[in-house]
Design a protein around this motif. Structure first.
Motif, PDB file in Angstrom:
ATOM      1  N   VAL A  96      53.370  42.597  45.488  1.00 33.80           N
ATOM      2  CA  VAL A  96      52.858  41.446  44.971  1.00 33.80           C
ATOM      3  C   VAL A  96      51.718  40.618  45.799  1.00 33.80           C
ATOM      4  N   ASN A  97      52.131  40.513  46.978  1.00 31.53           N
ATOM      5  CA  ASN A  97      51.263  39.952  47.867  1.00 31.53           C
ATOM      6  C   ASN A  97      50.100  40.588  48.513  1.00 31.53           C
ATOM      7  N   VAL A  98      50.225  42.120  48.523  1.00 26.11           N
ATOM      8  CA  VAL A  98      48.977  43.055  48.683  1.00 26.11           C
ATOM      9  C   VAL A  98      48.129  42.963  47.357  1.00 26.11           C
ATOM     10  N   LEU A  99      48.637  42.937  46.008  1.00 29.56           N
ATOM     11  CA  LEU A  99      47.885  43.067  44.985  1.00 29.56           C
ATOM     12  C   LEU A  99      47.184  41.795  44.737  1.00 29.56           C
ATOM     13  N   ARG A 100      47.626  40.544  45.080  1.00 33.21           N
ATOM     14  CA  ARG A 100      47.003  39.508  44.902  1.00 33.21           C
ATOM     15  C   ARG A 100      45.808  39.357  45.872  1.00 33.21           C
ATOM     16  N   GLN A 101      46.025  39.756  46.850  1.00 36.77           N
ATOM     17  CA  GLN A 101      44.765  39.909  47.841  1.00 36.77           C
ATOM     18  C   GLN A 101      43.743  41.078  47.416  1.00 36.77           C
ATOM     19  N   LEU A 102      44.264  42.109  47.097  1.00 39.17           N
ATOM     20  CA  LEU A 102      43.324  43.074  46.320  1.00 39.17           C
ATOM     21  C   LEU A 102      42.245  42.520  45.201  1.00 39.17           C
ATOM     22  N   SER A 103      43.198  41.793  44.385  1.00 41.98           N
ATOM     23  CA  SER A 103      42.452  41.074  43.140  1.00 41.98           C
ATOM     24  C   SER A 103      41.407  40.196  43.562  1.00 41.98           C
ATOM     25  N   LEU A 104      41.383  39.562  44.835  1.00 38.50           N
ATOM     26  CA  LEU A 104      40.415  38.662  45.249  1.00 38.50           C
ATOM     27  C   LEU A 104      39.143  39.584  45.952  1.00 38.50           C
ATOM     28  N   LEU A 105      39.395  40.921  46.246  1.00 43.92           N
ATOM     29  CA  LEU A 105      38.431  41.536  46.785  1.00 43.92           C
ATOM     30  C   LEU A 105      37.726  42.757  46.132  1.00 43.92           C
ATOM     31  N   ASN A 106      38.512  42.941  44.901  1.00 41.43           N
ATOM     32  CA  ASN A 106      38.066  44.144  43.876  1.00 41.43           C
ATOM     33  C   ASN A 106      38.060  43.597  42.543  1.00 41.43           C
ATOM     34  N   ASN A 107      36.759  43.816  41.678  1.00 42.35           N
ATOM     35  CA  ASN A 107      36.925  43.319  40.478  1.00 42.35           C
ATOM     36  C   ASN A 107      36.692  44.586  39.526  1.00 42.35           C
ATOM     37  N   THR A 108      36.743  45.561  40.180  1.00 44.37           N
ATOM     38  CA  THR A 108      36.298  47.087  39.557  1.00 44.37           C
ATOM     39  C   THR A 108      37.409  47.806  39.149  1.00 44.37           C
ATOM     40  N   LEU A 109      38.608  47.530  39.314  1.00 41.89           N
ATOM     41  CA  LEU A 109      39.908  48.445  39.114  1.00 41.89           C
ATOM     42  C   LEU A 109      40.048  48.742  37.616  1.00 41.89           C
ATOM     43  N   GLU A 110      40.142  49.944  37.209  1.00 40.25           N
ATOM     44  CA  GLU A 110      40.364  50.479  35.844  1.00 40.25           C
ATOM     45  C   GLU A 110      41.685  51.011  35.265  1.00 40.25           C
ATOM     46  N   ALA A 111      42.380  51.694  36.521  1.00 41.26           N
ATOM     47  CA  ALA A 111      43.615  52.418  36.500  1.00 41.26           C
ATOM     48  C   ALA A 111      44.639  52.215  37.514  1.00 41.26           C
ATOM     49  N   LEU A 112      45.716  51.807  37.237  1.00 35.51           N
ATOM     50  CA  LEU A 112      46.696  51.590  38.334  1.00 35.51           C
ATOM     51  C   LEU A 112      48.102  52.104  37.896  1.00 35.51           C
TER      52      LEU A 112
END
Length: 220
Positions: free
Chosen positions: A79-95
């Protein structure tokens, strides 16, 4: 390392047992921000997302971890890593994530990726534990998939979501098959109603990954 045209990077899960001191995989020293500028697909340990997520057009990621057996991620750490990623990346389409158990916090954090179209979660779910409403684990004699259904209903998943697949070892309790089917169908119908673009939902549960339900909106 500088691969200006590389768009896909895959790091396979280890086949041998990893020692605790070897789990802190890092490539930040050899991968400056200018490397892999076109990277759009990544498969590998979630611990690398903080390095790879910034300045790269990531659209598809499949992540595993070394926190638990069978390359599962520990949910609070993820969760901590994904929260940081969401601030860095706004293009993710598949997880695609592989975790030891699913929490409400994990679902909520995943929902911060607003352009997400495909989500797959695989969970091992130790039978000796259950998930509490606050997202932690509690000792319990039985763990049922109904708890997961509640969390899915109470989480506003990304509005662009088209495909949802959750595989878990949570069991169905003492519900008979017709009741299980009705419970799953109600959840899928609810998700289809609240997410108009949703085309496929699959919930697999049980020791042998049984109890799959899948529907396309308009077929209820």
């Amino acid at each position: 390392m500088n691969c200006p045209v590389l768009e896909e990077l895959r790091i396979l899960t280890p086949v041998a047992v990893i020692n605790a001191e070897d789990r802190g995989i890092t490539i930040s020293d050899v991968l400056p921000p200018s490397s892999l500028p076109l990277l759009s697909i990544f498969e590998g340990p979630y611990t690398l997302l903080s390095t790879l997520g910034e300045g790269r057009p990531l659209k598809e990621i499949m992540i595993w971890g070394l926190d638990e057996p069978s390359a599962r991620c520990d949910p609070p750490l993820l969760v901590n890593v994904l929260r940081q990623l969401s601030l860095l990346n706004n293009t993710l389409e598949a997880l695609n994530v592989s975790v030891s158990y699913v929490t409400r916090a994990l679902l909520t954090t995943i929902s911060s990726f607003r352009l997400l179209k495909t989500l797959e979660i695989t969970s091992s779910d130790n039978p000796g534990f259950t998930v509490s409403p606050t997202g932690g684990r509690l000792e319990a004699d039985s763990t049922t998939v109904t708890l997961l259904y509640i969390d899915l209903r109470n989480t506003q998943l990304p509005s662009q979501l088209m495909n949802l697949r959750v595989l878990t070892r949570l069991n169905h309790g003492n519900l008979d098959m017709p009741t299980q089917q009705e419970e799953a169908s109600r959840l899928i119908e609810f998700l289809a109603t609240t997410h108009p673009l949703l085309q496929h939902v699959e919930i697999g549960y049980g020791t042998y990954w049984t109890g799959v339900e899948g529907k396309i909106p308009g077929e209820f």
